[in-house]
Design a protein around this motif. Structure first.
Motif, short mmCIF file in Angstrom:
data_model
loop_
_atom_site.label_atom_id
_atom_site.label_comp_id
_atom_site.label_asym_id
_atom_site.label_seq_id
_atom_site.Cartn_x
_atom_site.Cartn_y
_atom_site.Cartn_z
N TYR A 117 0.83 -1.21 0.00
CA TYR A 117 0.00 0.00 0.00
C TYR A 117 0.87 1.26 0.00
O TYR A 117 0.64 2.20 -0.77
N ALA A 118 1.88 1.30 0.85
CA ALA A 118 2.74 2.48 0.97
C ALA A 118 3.52 2.75 -0.31
O ALA A 118 3.66 3.92 -0.72
N PHE A 119 4.02 1.71 -0.94
CA PHE A 119 4.84 1.90 -2.13
C PHE A 119 4.00 2.08 -3.40
O PHE A 119 4.30 2.93 -4.22
N ARG A 120 2.96 1.31 -3.56
CA ARG A 120 2.20 1.35 -4.81
C ARG A 120 1.06 2.36 -4.81
O ARG A 120 0.70 2.86 -5.87
N PHE A 121 0.49 2.65 -3.66
CA PHE A 121 -0.63 3.59 -3.61
C PHE A 121 -0.21 4.96 -3.08
O PHE A 121 -0.54 5.98 -3.67
N LEU A 122 0.54 4.98 -1.98
CA LEU A 122 1.01 6.26 -1.44
C LEU A 122 2.26 6.76 -2.16
O LEU A 122 2.66 7.91 -1.99
N HIS A 123 2.89 5.89 -2.93
CA HIS A 123 4.09 6.22 -3.71
C HIS A 123 5.26 6.69 -2.84
O HIS A 123 6.00 7.59 -3.22
N LEU A 124 5.40 6.07 -1.67
CA LEU A 124 6.53 6.39 -0.82
C LEU A 124 7.81 5.81 -1.42
O LEU A 124 7.79 4.76 -2.07
N HIS A 125 8.90 6.48 -1.18
CA HIS A 125 10.21 6.00 -1.63
C HIS A 125 10.83 5.07 -0.58
O HIS A 125 11.54 4.14 -0.93
N GLN A 126 10.54 5.35 0.72
CA GLN A 126 11.11 4.49 1.74
C GLN A 126 10.26 4.47 3.00
O GLN A 126 9.55 5.43 3.31
N LEU A 127 10.37 3.36 3.69
CA LEU A 127 9.81 3.19 5.03
C LEU A 127 10.98 2.88 5.95
O LEU A 127 11.96 2.25 5.54
N TYR A 128 10.87 3.32 7.20
CA TYR A 128 11.92 3.03 8.17
C TYR A 128 11.30 2.76 9.53
O TYR A 128 10.16 3.13 9.80
N VAL A 129 12.08 2.09 10.37
CA VAL A 129 11.60 1.71 11.69
C VAL A 129 12.76 1.74 12.68
O VAL A 129 13.89 1.41 12.31
N HIS A 130 12.47 2.18 13.90
CA HIS A 130 13.43 2.10 15.01
C HIS A 130 13.02 0.89 15.86
O HIS A 130 11.86 0.81 16.28
N ILE A 131 13.96 0.00 16.12
CA ILE A 131 13.65 -1.19 16.90
C ILE A 131 14.68 -1.34 18.02
O ILE A 131 15.88 -1.38 17.75
N PRO A 132 14.23 -1.45 19.28
CA PRO A 132 15.18 -1.71 20.36
C PRO A 132 15.91 -3.04 20.11
O PRO A 132 15.30 -4.00 19.63
N VAL A 133 17.19 -3.10 20.42
CA VAL A 133 17.96 -4.31 20.16
C VAL A 133 17.41 -5.53 20.90
O VAL A 133 17.61 -6.66 20.46
N CYS A 134 16.70 -5.28 21.99
CA CYS A 134 16.13 -6.40 22.76
C CYS A 134 14.88 -7.00 22.09
O CYS A 134 14.45 -8.08 22.47
N ASN A 135 14.33 -6.33 21.09
CA ASN A 135 13.11 -6.81 20.43
C ASN A 135 13.50 -7.68 19.23
O ASN A 135 13.33 -7.30 18.07
N THR A 136 14.01 -8.86 19.54
CA THR A 136 14.52 -9.74 18.49
C THR A 136 13.42 -10.24 17.55
O THR A 136 13.69 -10.47 16.37
N ALA A 137 12.20 -10.38 18.04
CA ALA A 137 11.10 -10.83 17.18
C ALA A 137 10.82 -9.78 16.10
O ALA A 137 10.63 -10.12 14.93
N SER A 138 10.79 -8.50 16.48
CA SER A 138 10.56 -7.44 15.49
C SER A 138 11.71 -7.33 14.51
O SER A 138 11.50 -7.13 13.31
N ILE A 139 12.93 -7.46 15.01
CA ILE A 139 14.09 -7.41 14.12
C ILE A 139 13.98 -8.50 13.06
O ILE A 139 14.15 -8.26 11.86
N ALA A 140 13.65 -9.71 13.48
CA ALA A 140 13.50 -10.83 12.55
C ALA A 140 12.37 -10.57 11.55
O ALA A 140 12.52 -10.84 10.35
N LEU A 141 11.25 -10.06 12.03
CA LEU A 141 10.11 -9.79 11.15
C LEU A 141 10.47 -8.77 10.08
O LEU A 141 10.21 -8.98 8.89
N PHE A 142 11.04 -7.65 10.48
CA PHE A 142 11.36 -6.61 9.50
C PHE A 142 12.43 -7.08 8.52
O PHE A 142 12.37 -6.75 7.33
N ARG A 143 13.39 -7.86 8.98
CA ARG A 143 14.39 -8.42 8.06
C ARG A 143 13.72 -9.35 7.05
O ARG A 143 14.01 -9.31 5.86
N THR A 144 12.81 -10.19 7.54
CA THR A 144 12.09 -11.12 6.66
C THR A 144 11.32 -10.37 5.58
O THR A 144 11.19 -10.84 4.45
N CYS A 145 10.82 -9.18 5.92
CA CYS A 145 10.03 -8.38 4.98
C CYS A 145 10.89 -7.43 4.14
O CYS A 145 10.37 -6.51 3.51
N GLY A 146 12.21 -7.65 4.14
CA GLY A 146 13.08 -6.91 3.24
C GLY A 146 13.66 -5.61 3.76
O GLY A 146 14.25 -4.85 2.99
#
Length: 175
Positions: A117-146
Motif C-alpha cells: 500500500y505504501a509503495f504502490r498507492f502512497l508512492h513512498l520512496h522508503q519506510l523506516y523503523v526504530h527497533i530496540p535491540v532487545c526486540n529480536t522478534a521485530s528485528i527478525a520480522l522486519f528483516r524477513t520483509c526486506g
C-alpha cells in the motif's frame, strides 16, 4: 487490486468500536518501551482521538490502520505510519499485534500488505523503523520483509534496567 487486503488480514480505518482494543494496547505499560508513551491514556481521550481522526496522511503526517482477521473480522492489531515526509516521500512505521495473536503470521501479513500500500498507492520512496535491540522478534520480522539495518543508535531507549541501543531499518521502493 485491493491494497489493504492480505492473505489472512485486512487493514482498515479506526472505528468507534476499536475503543476497547486501543485502550487495552495504549495502557499496556509493557509495550511503552517500543514507542514514546510514558503514561496511560484515558478512555475519554482515546474516544476523542477516534472521533477526530481524519486518516489524512498528508495533513496529519500520520496514518493508523487497524489489523483485522479476514475470517472472523476480529481486531488483532494496528499499524502506524508516522513522521510522514511528503517532500522526501518517506515515513516511519510501527506495528502492534495483540499478544493473543502473535506468532501466527499476522504481523508479517500486515507488514507486507502495508508495504504494498505504501509503495504502490502512497508512492513512498522508503519506510523506516526504530527497533530496540532487545526486540529480536521485530528485528527478525522486519528483516524477513526486506528491511535492511542502516544504523545503530546508542543508548536510544530507556528501559527499567538502563538505556538500550536501537537499530534503524529501512526498506526502499525500487520501482
Amino acid at each position: 487490486m485491493n491494497y489493504l487486503t492480505g492473505k489472512q488480514i485486512e487493514l482498515r480505518a479506526v472505528e468507534p468500536e476499536d475503543l476497547d482494543a486501543l485502550y487495552r494496547w495504549e495502557n499496556d505499560s509493557s509495550l511503552w518501551i517500543y514507542g514514546s508513551t510514558v503514561s496511560p491514556f484515558s478512555r475519554y481521550l482515546l474516544k476523542q482521538y477516534i472521533e477526530n481522526y481524519t486518516a489524512d496522511i498528508a495533513r496529519d503526517k500520520q496514518l493508523r490502520l487497524i489489523i483485522m482477521r479476514k475470517e472472523s473480522r476480529q481486531v488483532i492489531g494496528a499499524i502506524d505510519c508516522f513522521d510522514y515526509d511528503i517532500t522526501n516521500r518517506k515515513a516511519a512505521i510501527g506495528l502492534l499485534i495483540d499478544p493473543d495473536h502473535k506468532r501466527q503470521g499476522f504481523g508479517r501479513d500486515a507488514l507486507e500488505t502495508f508495504i504494498e500500500y505504501a509503495f504502490r498507492f502512497l508512492h513512498l520512496h522508503q519506510l523506516y523503523v526504530h527497533i530496540p535491540v532487545c526486540n529480536t522478534a521485530s528485528i527478525a520480522l522486519f528483516r524477513t520483509c526486506g528491511f535492511h539495518e542502516s544504523t545503530r543508535l546508542k543508548d536510544w531507549i530507556r528501559l527499567p534496567q538502563g538505556y538500550a541501543d536501537a537499530l534503524i531499518f529501512q526498506k526502499f521502493n525500487r520501482e
